[in-house]
Design an enzyme around this catalytic site. Structure first.
Site, short mmCIF file in Angstrom:
data_model
loop_
_atom_site.label_atom_id
_atom_site.label_comp_id
_atom_site.label_asym_id
_atom_site.label_seq_id
_atom_site.Cartn_x
_atom_site.Cartn_y
_atom_site.Cartn_z
N GLY A 1 -17.98 7.17 31.20
CA GLY A 1 -17.47 8.53 31.03
C GLY A 1 -18.39 9.63 31.51
N ARG B 1 -5.11 12.47 41.29
CA ARG B 1 -5.84 13.07 40.18
C ARG B 1 -5.53 14.56 40.00
NH1 ARG B 1 -10.55 13.49 39.53
NH2 ARG B 1 -10.63 12.94 37.33
N GLY C 1 -18.60 4.26 35.75
CA GLY C 1 -17.81 3.92 36.94
C GLY C 1 -17.88 5.09 37.90
N ARG C 2 -17.24 6.19 37.46
CA ARG C 2 -17.20 7.41 38.27
C ARG C 2 -18.59 7.87 38.71
NH1 ARG C 2 -13.15 11.12 36.96
NH2 ARG C 2 -13.13 10.04 34.97
N CYS D 1 7.35 14.28 49.30
CA CYS D 1 8.51 15.11 48.97
C CYS D 1 8.43 15.55 47.53
CB CYS D 1 9.78 14.33 49.23
SG CYS D 1 10.05 14.25 50.99
N1 LLP Z 1 -15.65 1.75 30.05
C1 LLP Z 1 -14.42 1.79 29.54
C2 LLP Z 1 -14.11 0.95 28.38
C3 LLP Z 1 -13.43 2.62 30.10
O1 LLP Z 1 -12.22 2.66 29.56
C4 LLP Z 1 -13.76 3.41 31.23
C5 LLP Z 1 -12.76 4.26 31.85
C6 LLP Z 1 -15.06 3.32 31.76
C7 LLP Z 1 -15.98 2.49 31.13
C8 LLP Z 1 -15.50 4.09 32.95
O2 LLP Z 1 -15.37 5.45 32.82
P1 LLP Z 1 -16.04 6.42 33.93
O3 LLP Z 1 -17.52 6.27 33.80
O4 LLP Z 1 -15.57 5.96 35.26
O5 LLP Z 1 -15.52 7.76 33.58
N2 LLP Z 1 -8.23 7.60 35.83
C9 LLP Z 1 -9.05 8.57 35.11
C10 LLP Z 1 -10.17 7.91 34.40
C11 LLP Z 1 -9.73 6.84 33.45
C12 LLP Z 1 -10.90 6.17 32.84
C13 LLP Z 1 -10.47 5.02 32.02
N3 LLP Z 1 -11.56 4.31 31.45
C14 LLP Z 1 -9.55 9.61 36.10
O6 LLP Z 1 -9.21 9.53 37.28
O7 LLP Z 1 -10.26 10.54 35.72
#
Ligand code: LLP
Length: 463
Positions: free
Chosen positions: A278, A360, A322-323, A391
């Site tokens: 996150g 997004r 992740g991000r 569209c």
């Molecule tokens: N760990 C768990 C258990 C998660 O559910 C997530 C993301 C992460 C790690 C990684 O989160 P990050 O570091 O990437 O923020 N589609 C949305 C984000 C959904 C994230 C879901 N879980 C977006 O485009 O912002």
């Protein structure tokens, strides 16, 4: 920031939030290193280059739209995260942000672990040679087949998400004559987004087991009794695109409280804690994310302080960015198709992609930046909305930005920080063919995920 779903239809534009943009930047040609990947710069003749390659050449060879991923930057971010947490903690890259076999190999080589949340993500990881013990398997509704596959493969941990799953995983592990290492995912009553977080006693969401009302304690009780499971820790993930460490502080305090309760009741100190992902990135120049070493220091201090207060040994910490690893390492390259000035409003710039390669903006009201990258320009800034070719009037890539007023069809523009949740959430809306991901490194470029073709799409349509 609003996260509302937009009603479709002719009035759509009326309900969009206004005023996201600030003043035009002092220099429209400047590529802010905060939002662009590390090897991006302008060449002598004004073109954007990545890994030493000019975008016009990349567009010619790979077409547009396309995602260009800066491999050196990706690897250096992996090293920064692993180095910041050190050998006594574990960094799991969250594959949902973007996963491919090449990415798995880079993670493996750079010493990271991998979080997967479907059988197919697991298959991708295993196929590309990620050792199973370095994989964590997540998900709120893993099928029995997925669980079996994960246990058989020997994944390092399964993150248990419900009371049913505790029993299911234990049963499958026993059937397979093994003991599965597991975490229990708890919801701590914290929801964090960007600069805000909300802490409550309860949480209304589908993931995990609530700490509230002793539910998580009951889950631990049950898991400790089952032969097929070795419960090694507690997991918590509080949200996305977070800059404020206060949410992690509340989360860690509540998880550590549970560890203390478990010790008091069962005489067991669970050895691990996973604080999820996150961590936020810069999508525009207004965002100021912390560096991995600052985050590692803050999280380690928080957990240590809470454990000291509870008289617990400090558990091994995992995180799941992740991000923050892949997001800043890629940009999407588009060609400008049409330009429509709307008197007194703004200019609509249509590109050859859209909500099919970046959902997004429409889905989360996400903000992005955009630059003219095939040349520099001395023209005045004009307020634009970059839209796609779908569209749907909500098909917006960048809601409000400034581009030079001499922008013309055929120019290449690029949206930075699209490495996370763009290709992985891409769709075939309007039978769009999902763009390729091209890895660029040291003067060479190679496709790691190829562009979809008409044949790919038609093959699924069995008539
Ligand atoms: N760990 C768990 C258990 C998660 O559910 C997530 C993301 C992460 C790690 C990684 O989160 P990050 O570091 O990437 O923020 N589609 C949305 C984000 C959904 C994230 C879901 N879980 C977006 O485009 O912002």
């Amino acid at each position: 920031m609003s996260r509302s779903a937009h009603p479709a239809g002719p009035r759509h534009a009326d309900v969009l939030t206004e005023g996201h943009y600030s003043a035009p930047p002092a220099d429209l040609n400047r590529l802010d290193p905060k939002v662009w990947s590390r090897t991006v710069e302008r060449s002598g003749d004004g073109e954007l280059t990545v890994g030493g390659l000019e975008v016009s050449r990349l567009a010619e060879e790979f077409g547009t739209p396309a995602y260009f991923l800066d491999e050196a930057d990706f690897r250096s971010r992996c090293r920064a995260w692993a180095g910041a947490f050190g050998p006594d903690a574990d960094v799991f890259y969250a594959g949902k942000a973007f996963l491919s076999r090449a990415v798995v190999r880079w993670l493996h080589e750079e010493g990271l672990n991998l979080d997967v949340c479907s059988g197919t993500e697991l298959a991708t990881a295993l196929d590309a040679g990620m050792p199973a013990e370095r994989i964590a398997f997540h998900g709120n509704n893993k099928s029995e087949a997925e669980i079996r596959r994960a246990v058989e493969a020997g994944v390092g941990r399964i993150v248990l998400d419900s009371f049913q799953e505790i029993v299911r995983v234990a049963h499958i592990a026993r059937e397979l004559g093994t003991v599965q290492k597991a975490f229990i995912r708890v919801t701590v009553g914290v929801e964090a987004h960007t600069h805000e977080f909300i802490a409550t006693a309860h949480e209304d969401q589908k993931f995990g087991i609530a700490l509230a009302d002793g539910q998580a304690a009951e889950a631990v009780r049950r898991a400790l009794k089952l032969d097929g499971l070795e419960l090694i820790g507690i997991h918590s993930h509080i949200g996305s695109q977070i800059f404020d460490m206060a949410g992690f502080e509340v989360s860690a305090r509540r998880v550590v409280q549970l560890l203390a309760e478990v010790r008091d009741e069962h005489g067991v100190e669970l050895p691990e804690i996973d604080l999820g992902g996150g961590l936020g990135i810069a999508y525009t120049s207004d965002d100021d994310p912390a560096e991995p070493h600052e985050i590692a220091k803050a999280l380690t201090e928080i957990v240590t302080r809470e454990c000291d207060a509870a008289g617990l040994r400090v558990p091994r910490i995992s995180v799941e960015p992740g991000r923050a690893i892949v997001g800043p390492t890629a940009f999407t390259l588009y060609e400008v198709g049409t330009i429509k000035p709307l008197e007194g409003l703004r200019t609509y710039v249509s590109v050859d992609g859209g909500m099919s390669d970046n959902i997004r903006t429409a889905l989360y009201d996400a903000e992005y930046s955009v630059s003219l990258v095939s040349r520099t320009s001395a023209a005045e800034p004009m307020l634009v909305r970059v839209v796609g070719k779908h569209c749907e009037s909500g098909d917006i890539v960048v809601r409000d930005a400034f581009l030079p007023a001499d922008l013309a069809p055929g120019d290449l523009i690029a949206v930075p920080a699209t490495g996370a949740y763009c290709r992985s959430m891409a769709s075939n809306y309007n039978h769009a063919l999902r763009p390729p991901v091209v890895a660029v490194r040291d003067g060479s470029a190679r496709v790691i995920v190829r562009r979809e073709t008409e044949e790919d799409l038609l093959r699924l349509d069995v008539g």
